[in-house]
Design an enzyme around this catalytic site. Sequence first.
Site, short mmCIF file in Angstrom:
data_model
loop_
_atom_site.label_atom_id
_atom_site.label_comp_id
_atom_site.label_asym_id
_atom_site.label_seq_id
_atom_site.Cartn_x
_atom_site.Cartn_y
_atom_site.Cartn_z
CG ASP A 42 1.93 1.08 8.28
OD1 ASP A 42 3.11 0.72 8.09
OD2 ASP A 42 1.02 0.27 8.56
CB SER A 43 2.05 -0.95 4.24
OG SER A 43 1.86 -1.72 5.41
CB CYS A 81 5.88 1.95 7.53
SG CYS A 81 6.19 0.47 6.54
CD GLU A 121 -3.15 -4.08 6.52
OE1 GLU A 121 -4.05 -3.69 5.77
OE2 GLU A 121 -2.49 -3.32 7.25
CB CYS A 164 6.54 -5.06 11.74
SG CYS A 164 5.09 -4.86 10.66
CG HIS A 211 0.87 -4.24 10.34
ND1 HIS A 211 1.58 -3.32 9.61
CD2 HIS A 211 -0.34 -4.38 9.70
CE1 HIS A 211 0.84 -2.91 8.58
NE2 HIS A 211 -0.31 -3.54 8.62
N1 DGL Z 1 3.85 -1.88 9.18
C1 DGL Z 1 4.94 -2.07 8.28
C2 DGL Z 1 6.26 -2.06 9.01
O1 DGL Z 1 6.36 -1.51 10.09
C3 DGL Z 1 4.94 -3.27 7.38
C4 DGL Z 1 3.74 -3.77 6.80
C5 DGL Z 1 3.80 -4.47 5.45
O2 DGL Z 1 4.50 -5.46 5.25
O3 DGL Z 1 3.07 -3.96 4.64
O4 DGL Z 1 7.22 -2.58 8.50
#
Ligand code: DGL
Length: 283
Positions: free
Chosen positions: A13-14, A77, A156, A188, A190
Amino acid sequence: MVTTVDRPIGMFDSGFGGLTVARALIDLLPGEDLVYIGDTGRYPYGSKPLADVRTYARELAWSLVDDFGAKAVVVACNTATAAGLDELRGELPVPVIDVIEPGARALVTATRSGRVGVIGTVGTISSGAYVHAVARTGAPVHLASAACPGFVEFVERGTTTGDEVTVLAERLLDPLRDAAVDTLLLGCTHYPFLARTISDVMGPDVTLVSSADETAFAARDVLAGLGLLRSDAPGVGRHRWVSSGDVDWFRLLGSRLLGPELDRTEAWSRSGGCALGDGTVGG
Ligand code: DGL
């Protein structure tokens, strides 16, 4: 010799978001080894051009295969899935599991009224990936969607509740409340960390759905179908946590979000060694 079935499941993931998927995978497949790369050195993905995200996704996925010997890659992600899933599936020598298809399935299964919503990053929502994925389910639903820039940055930074998050959520979720959705997909990885605030803003009648569990089921089914499931694994699998950014911060926040085992986070380097395998691919 490390056989293919004994190799780890790779995921990326990011940043911290994919930990929500890692949690579900560990709960469902406790005997599997796991390698997780959080690309915190290059987060956020959601506001970047999809072409850049595609490049990152390919680099991370190949690293999981080449450097860590992954037997499958879970793209934990949504933005990376929207940007590069087809390329990854086309070029990687291992199965690739995404979060968007499972999330769309979970969404249309959970709704009662057929009025559903999805929230995600700017990259994910503007790609139209969820519109297509929901259409492919064939379910007769009406889909409303909204991008939520800023949510990922809160997570984050380790801010998952509080007035600032609530004020932003009130503004960004307004179109979904207007659309009278009864089920909202957190598109997402997150966002489950912000679920309390999102739920408070949407109200008690709206069901929140995350793709984490459904993705874990999808991973299990794909691995089982290919004979790659480590079903007789004794005890608990080994988990490696890798970050491309500030490793100390990954340890600290990761331990808070997922658990103390993130205390062992390592730094990612593209040509890092493969400590879990001996390079031999066998049956
Ligand atoms: N967790 C990532 C997702 O599911 C996105 C996070 C980011 O924008 O870096 O899209």
